[in-house]
Scaffold this motif. Structure first.
Motif, PDB file in Angstrom:
ATOM      1  N   THR A 176     103.115  75.795  43.606  1.00 34.19           N
ATOM      2  CA  THR A 176     101.352  76.754  42.604  1.00 34.19           C
ATOM      3  C   THR A 176     100.974  75.775  44.060  1.00 34.19           C
ATOM      4  O   THR A 176      99.727  76.571  44.198  1.00 34.19           O
ATOM      5  CB  THR A 176     101.115  76.291  41.523  1.00 34.19           C
ATOM      6  OG1 THR A 176     102.333  75.724  41.284  1.00 34.19           O
ATOM      7  CG2 THR A 176     100.186  77.680  41.319  1.00 34.19           C
ATOM      8  N   TYR A 177     100.203  74.404  43.858  1.00 32.31           N
ATOM      9  CA  TYR A 177      99.710  73.951  44.588  1.00 32.31           C
ATOM     10  C   TYR A 177      99.679  73.184  46.103  1.00 32.31           C
ATOM     11  O   TYR A 177     100.954  72.337  46.164  1.00 32.31           O
ATOM     12  CB  TYR A 177      98.133  72.549  43.903  1.00 32.31           C
ATOM     13  CG  TYR A 177      97.799  73.203  41.825  1.00 32.31           C
ATOM     14  CD1 TYR A 177      96.726  74.443  42.671  1.00 32.31           C
ATOM     15  CD2 TYR A 177      98.953  72.923  41.402  1.00 32.31           C
ATOM     16  CE1 TYR A 177      96.723  74.283  41.164  1.00 32.31           C
ATOM     17  CE2 TYR A 177      98.366  73.789  39.624  1.00 32.31           C
ATOM     18  CZ  TYR A 177      97.024  74.178  40.259  1.00 32.31           C
ATOM     19  OH  TYR A 177      96.610  74.285  39.088  1.00 32.31           O
ATOM     20  N   ARG A 178      99.067  73.561  47.287  1.00 29.15           N
ATOM     21  CA  ARG A 178      99.964  73.743  48.397  1.00 29.15           C
ATOM     22  C   ARG A 178      99.258  71.763  48.623  1.00 29.15           C
ATOM     23  O   ARG A 178     100.306  70.931  49.053  1.00 29.15           O
ATOM     24  CB  ARG A 178      98.658  73.450  49.329  1.00 29.15           C
ATOM     25  CG  ARG A 178      99.622  75.005  49.528  1.00 29.15           C
ATOM     26  CD  ARG A 178      98.284  75.454  51.321  1.00 29.15           C
ATOM     27  NE  ARG A 178      98.214  75.151  52.240  1.00 29.15           N
ATOM     28  CZ  ARG A 178      97.245  73.864  52.871  1.00 29.15           C
ATOM     29  NH1 ARG A 178      96.555  73.837  52.186  1.00 29.15           N
ATOM     30  NH2 ARG A 178      97.843  73.444  54.348  1.00 29.15           N
ATOM     31  N   LEU A 179      97.943  71.224  47.735  1.00 30.89           N
ATOM     32  CA  LEU A 179      98.170  70.141  48.671  1.00 30.89           C
ATOM     33  C   LEU A 179      98.052  69.393  46.658  1.00 30.89           C
ATOM     34  O   LEU A 179      97.963  69.434  45.651  1.00 30.89           O
ATOM     35  CB  LEU A 179      96.634  69.562  48.408  1.00 30.89           C
ATOM     36  CG  LEU A 179      96.241  70.521  49.896  1.00 30.89           C
ATOM     37  CD1 LEU A 179      94.738  70.027  49.884  1.00 30.89           C
ATOM     38  CD2 LEU A 179      96.829  69.827  50.933  1.00 30.89           C
ATOM     39  N   MET A 233      89.662  72.005  40.613  1.00 31.18           N
ATOM     40  CA  MET A 233      89.503  72.392  41.465  1.00 31.18           C
ATOM     41  C   MET A 233      89.712  71.108  42.256  1.00 31.18           C
ATOM     42  O   MET A 233      89.062  70.090  42.230  1.00 31.18           O
ATOM     43  CB  MET A 233      87.720  72.542  40.931  1.00 31.18           C
ATOM     44  CG  MET A 233      87.051  72.765  42.592  1.00 31.18           C
ATOM     45  SD  MET A 233      85.512  73.140  42.759  1.00 31.18           S
ATOM     46  CE  MET A 233      84.961  71.593  42.953  1.00 31.18           C
ATOM     47  N   GLN A 234      90.338  71.821  43.510  1.00 38.55           N
ATOM     48  CA  GLN A 234      90.129  70.779  44.753  1.00 38.55           C
ATOM     49  C   GLN A 234      89.226  70.655  44.948  1.00 38.55           C
ATOM     50  O   GLN A 234      89.000  71.071  46.402  1.00 38.55           O
ATOM     51  CB  GLN A 234      91.675  71.397  45.109  1.00 38.55           C
ATOM     52  CG  GLN A 234      92.836  71.222  44.393  1.00 38.55           C
ATOM     53  CD  GLN A 234      93.916  72.136  44.917  1.00 38.55           C
ATOM     54  OE1 GLN A 234      94.077  71.860  46.714  1.00 38.55           O
ATOM     55  NE2 GLN A 234      95.037  72.513  45.081  1.00 38.55           N
ATOM     56  N   LEU A 289      97.743  67.780  55.282  1.00 35.22           N
ATOM     57  CA  LEU A 289      97.030  68.417  55.377  1.00 35.22           C
ATOM     58  C   LEU A 289      97.239  69.906  55.666  1.00 35.22           C
ATOM     59  O   LEU A 289      97.256  70.313  55.024  1.00 35.22           O
ATOM     60  CB  LEU A 289      95.016  67.919  54.867  1.00 35.22           C
ATOM     61  CG  LEU A 289      94.123  69.144  55.107  1.00 35.22           C
ATOM     62  CD1 LEU A 289      93.692  69.606  53.929  1.00 35.22           C
ATOM     63  CD2 LEU A 289      92.810  68.991  55.728  1.00 35.22           C
ATOM     64  N   ILE A 290      97.177  70.050  56.812  1.00 36.08           N
ATOM     65  CA  ILE A 290      97.477  70.950  57.373  1.00 36.08           C
ATOM     66  C   ILE A 290      98.958  71.656  57.873  1.00 36.08           C
ATOM     67  O   ILE A 290      98.952  72.881  57.346  1.00 36.08           O
ATOM     68  CB  ILE A 290      96.475  71.139  59.758  1.00 36.08           C
ATOM     69  CG1 ILE A 290      95.650  71.081  59.399  1.00 36.08           C
ATOM     70  CG2 ILE A 290      97.423  72.457  59.719  1.00 36.08           C
ATOM     71  CD1 ILE A 290      94.396  71.621  58.751  1.00 36.08           C
ATOM     72  N   GLU A 315     100.930  68.331  40.887  1.00 39.76           N
ATOM     73  CA  GLU A 315      99.422  68.638  40.381  1.00 39.76           C
ATOM     74  C   GLU A 315      98.142  68.469  41.596  1.00 39.76           C
ATOM     75  O   GLU A 315      98.751  67.038  42.303  1.00 39.76           O
ATOM     76  CB  GLU A 315      98.485  68.436  39.799  1.00 39.76           C
ATOM     77  CG  GLU A 315      99.234  70.092  38.540  1.00 39.76           C
ATOM     78  CD  GLU A 315      99.166  69.999  37.086  1.00 39.76           C
ATOM     79  OE1 GLU A 315      97.762  69.007  36.403  1.00 39.76           O
ATOM     80  OE2 GLU A 315      99.547  71.131  35.977  1.00 39.76           O
ATOM     81  N   SER A 316      96.711  68.855  42.232  1.00 42.07           N
ATOM     82  CA  SER A 316      95.823  67.969  42.929  1.00 42.07           C
ATOM     83  C   SER A 316      96.118  66.696  41.965  1.00 42.07           C
ATOM     84  O   SER A 316      96.348  65.828  40.788  1.00 42.07           O
ATOM     85  CB  SER A 316      94.606  68.501  43.174  1.00 42.07           C
ATOM     86  OG  SER A 316      95.357  69.642  43.866  1.00 42.07           O
ATOM     87  N   SER A 357      88.225  69.865  36.618  1.00 43.17           N
ATOM     88  CA  SER A 357      88.853  69.335  37.197  1.00 43.17           C
ATOM     89  C   SER A 357      89.497  69.401  37.903  1.00 43.17           C
ATOM     90  O   SER A 357      89.904  68.809  38.306  1.00 43.17           O
ATOM     91  CB  SER A 357      89.317  68.279  35.982  1.00 43.17           C
ATOM     92  OG  SER A 357      88.151  67.829  35.175  1.00 43.17           O
ATOM     93  N   LYS A 392     105.317  73.869  50.681  1.00 42.76           N
ATOM     94  CA  LYS A 392     104.786  74.857  49.593  1.00 42.76           C
ATOM     95  C   LYS A 392     105.397  75.796  50.019  1.00 42.76           C
ATOM     96  O   LYS A 392     106.715  76.695  49.377  1.00 42.76           O
ATOM     97  CB  LYS A 392     103.927  75.226  49.678  1.00 42.76           C
ATOM     98  CG  LYS A 392     103.536  76.376  48.635  1.00 42.76           C
ATOM     99  CD  LYS A 392     101.920  76.825  49.282  1.00 42.76           C
ATOM    100  CE  LYS A 392     102.348  77.964  48.307  1.00 42.76           C
ATOM    101  NZ  LYS A 392     101.118  78.502  48.162  1.00 42.76           N
ATOM    102  N   SER A 435     101.484  73.336  53.862  1.00 41.21           N
ATOM    103  CA  SER A 435     102.155  74.443  53.964  1.00 41.21           C
ATOM    104  C   SER A 435     103.727  74.061  54.167  1.00 41.21           C
ATOM    105  O   SER A 435     104.572  75.335  53.698  1.00 41.21           O
ATOM    106  CB  SER A 435     101.529  75.259  54.866  1.00 41.21           C
ATOM    107  OG  SER A 435     100.144  75.158  54.681  1.00 41.21           O
ATOM    108  N   GLY A 449      93.846  66.929  48.013  1.00 39.96           N
ATOM    109  CA  GLY A 449      93.453  67.733  47.237  1.00 39.96           C
ATOM    110  C   GLY A 449      91.977  67.818  46.123  1.00 39.96           C
ATOM    111  O   GLY A 449      91.157  68.419  45.636  1.00 39.96           O
ATOM    112  N   ASN A 450      92.250  66.243  45.819  1.00 43.19           N
ATOM    113  CA  ASN A 450      90.950  65.614  45.506  1.00 43.19           C
ATOM    114  C   ASN A 450      90.579  66.300  44.183  1.00 43.19           C
ATOM    115  O   ASN A 450      89.548  66.877  43.914  1.00 43.19           O
ATOM    116  CB  ASN A 450      90.216  65.356  45.790  1.00 43.19           C
ATOM    117  CG  ASN A 450      90.455  64.588  47.016  1.00 43.19           C
ATOM    118  OD1 ASN A 450      90.949  63.596  47.303  1.00 43.19           O
ATOM    119  ND2 ASN A 450      89.627  64.912  48.427  1.00 43.19           N
ATOM    120  N   ALA A 451      92.009  66.646  42.975  1.00 45.25           N
ATOM    121  CA  ALA A 451      91.147  67.242  41.809  1.00 45.25           C
ATOM    122  C   ALA A 451      91.160  66.137  40.942  1.00 45.25           C
ATOM    123  O   ALA A 451      92.714  66.206  40.605  1.00 45.25           O
ATOM    124  CB  ALA A 451      91.600  68.074  41.516  1.00 45.25           C
TER     125      ALA A 451
END
Lengths: 308, 275
Positions: free
Chosen positions: A152-155, B177-178, A138-139, A248-249, B175, A146, A143, A237-239
């Motif tokens: 585009t998305y870190r997580l 949104m992280q 995560l930390i 993508e997350s 959807s 990325k 990064s 990222g839990n999307a």
């Protein structure tokens, strides 16, 4: 005197035996009861009138949105099933070659000393708490990746998949090593005797012979990856997106349960839906482990001619 | 040598057990992660001033705290949203009481932006569009041509529920949104993501930029004045919930928290006083 002693010893032994039997049975009963509990908590989706106003079995497979806290809650499992599969697949792509390569190296090429070093060290990796791995992903790792690739998305799923890979490498390595070691010495001697190089022996003789066991190891790792929670909860990222794009997350089944069960109103449709996810997960890992186990048994039978 | 180890271990065990039994007599606070920081600070200072008092503070989210209040596993529930009717119903079924609500502080739910982001103010509707997924690029808001990375909280968070009501008029989050576990994680993510946006308590806004909200009367950041006067649109009360009227040790604590001394700590932590 000596007879008495013998009798006493026999009594002691049978006591220990009974003790072990009871403990083993308790373990099996515990697992069985857990299964029953999850089943009981997810059954209202099929039978309870009140719950079925909110959620029915069909809703799990209708649409592509997981949006349980809403004026019109939607409970489609597709995005989170896809999330679990995506992250698991990435983890395996990363972990299987590494773990099997390490197993092959330590059992075929490494000297005795090196081997005695590699095995415990890799198995020590299993002792890293998954929350630590997740935190690292995560930390730091997010990064780092990325910045290198400009994502585009870190997580994202790849970030979580790699962290998850670290979590399952020890399990795969350990089983794969056992499988490779189980290949009889005579195989190697025959190959070397026919003029094969050690490399050819390892890759063309030993590895194919151990293949059922090695696949079992990979499947076992897959079962672990599907069920792992903390790493994906923190790093993915839990999307709940229904997307095949690994950049993508994403949100897995385990992370959904972990994140939402704390809040959910007891006895609501959402509550039972989370238990249903648990049931799906339980069955999935159960089947994967079953296949893995039977593959391993098959290997042992082939190598040692037992069980037939 | 072995004997020494055994004795040390035994002593440690006794100490742990003594600690546990002591903790059992204390007051427990549980719930909102937004209030966690404040609750801990209150507990520390209260315990310094009242030797012998033991207060345990844990987070988990407002919903977790309310569930614990209903189950009887906490004395005080810290919540960043008011209790739902379904929750009050459960409390009544078990304790014949609708619970006792005490507003203890005010918070302005703050929107965080990365310090490199040129945007400084947005209207509530623009914010809503970002979080529902209607606006996906900063260029639509007059910023650079880059995708908006939307961060939020898990749906077990009081802030998630409050933000959905106050900023999004109960529309659904996009959807994409992280959702991150904890406000600190959101702040951390936005501080590393130039094109990120997130929300959370005002006290957490370190290393990120606070977004001003544009209304008909002007543009407001969450400050003591704007939150108290209601000019800042995303202000909310933070609550303590009890099962019944406070009494004994708990009453002493509640009175202290609402006293000028307790409210001074609210300011220091970064929230806003209730009076």
């Amino acid at each position: 005197m000596s007879l008495q002693k013998k009798r006493f010893r026999y009594l002691g032994e049978s006591l220990i035996e009974v003790n072990i039997k009871v403990t083993a049975t308790l373990a099996i009963i515990a697992v069985f009861l857990i299964f029953l509990f999850i089943l009981r908590e997810s059954l209202p989706i099929f039978f309870s009138r009140e719950v079925m106003q909110e959620i029915t079995f069909g809703k799990f497979f209708n649409g592509i949105e997981w949006q349980p806290v809403s004026d019109k809650p939607r409970f489609s499992l597709w995005p989170i099933i896809l999330g679990s599969l995506k992250v698991t697949l990435i983890a395996l792509v990363f972990a299987v070659p590494a773990a099997i390569g390490a197993a092959l190296y330590s059992s075929e090429f490494a000297g005795r000393r090196l081997k005695e070093f590699i095995k415990p060290v890799v198995e020590l990796l299993a002792g890293i708490p998954s929350v630590v791995l997740g935190f690292f992903a995560l930390i730091i790792m997010a990064s780092f990746l990325k910045n290198i690739f400009g994502w585009t998305y870190r997580l994202n799923a790849i970030n979580a998949g790699i962290a998850l890979g670290f979590a399952v490498i020890p399990a795969i390595y350990s089983l794969a090593e056992d499988a490779i070691n189980a290949v009889p010495r005579s195989f190697r001697e025959a190959a070397l005797g026919l003029g094969a190089t050690p490399w050819q022996t390892a890759v063309k003789v030993v590895l194919p012979a151990a293949l059922p066991g090695v696949s079992a190891a990979a499947l076992f790792g897959m079962g672990r990856a599907v069920g792992e929670t903390m790493v994906v909860l923190m790093a993915a990222g839990n999307a709940p997106l229904f997307s095949f794009n690994p950049l993508e997350s994403t949100r897995t089944m385990t992370a959904t349960i972990a994140a939402e069960l704390g809040e959910v109103v007891f006895g609501s449709g959402h509550y039972h839906a989370l238990f249903f996810i648990g049931l799906v997960l339980f069955l999935a890992t159960f089947i994967i482990n079953l296949i893995s186990w039977s593959l391993f048994q098959g290997l042992m039978a082939r190598m040692y001619g037992k069980g037939k | 040598m072995t004997k020494k180890i055994i004795i040390t271990a035994a002593l440690a065990l006794v100490a742990i057990m003594a600690g546990l039994s002591l903790a059992g007599r204390g007051i427990t606070l549980k719930g909102s992660d937004t209030l966690l920081l404040l609750g801990q600070r209150w507990a520390e200072i209260y315990m310094q001033k009242n030797p012998g008092a033991v207060i345990q503070v844990t987070g988990g989210g407002s919903g977790v705290g309310i569930a614990a209040l209903i189950n009887g596993s906490t004395d005080v529930c810290q919540a960043s949203r008011s209790m739902k009717d379904s929750e009050k119903q459960k409390l009544r079924d078990r304790y014949f009481s609708l619970g006792y609500e005490i507003p203890v502080a005010k918070d302005g739910v703050t929107l965080y932006l990365n310090e490199k982001n040129p945007i400084t103010e947005l209207t509530i509707n623009q914010i809503k569009d970002i979080y529902t997924g209607n606006t996906t690029n900063w260029s639509q808001l007059g910023g650079p041509d880059a995708k908006i990375i939307v961060y939020g909280r898990e749906n077990s968070s009081g802030t998630y529920v409050f933000f959905r009501e106050a900023a999004m008029k109960n529309a659904d989050y996009t959807s994409s949104m992280q959702s991150l576990p904890g406000t600190a994680a959101v702040v951390n993510a936005v501080s590393k993501d130039v094109y990120g946006i997130g929300y959370g308590g005002a006290a957490y806004a370190k290393g990120v930029k606070e977004l001003a909200i544009k209304t008909a009367k002007g543009s407001f950041k969450p400050t003591t004045e704007t939150v108290k006067s209601g000019q800042y649109p995303l202000a909310r009360n933070l609550y303590w919930y009890l099962r019944g009227k406070p009494s004994g040790e708990i009453k002493k604590l509640v009175d202290w928290v609402l006293s000028p001394e307790g409210q001074e700590i609210v300011k220091k932590v970064g929230y806003f006083t209730i009076k």
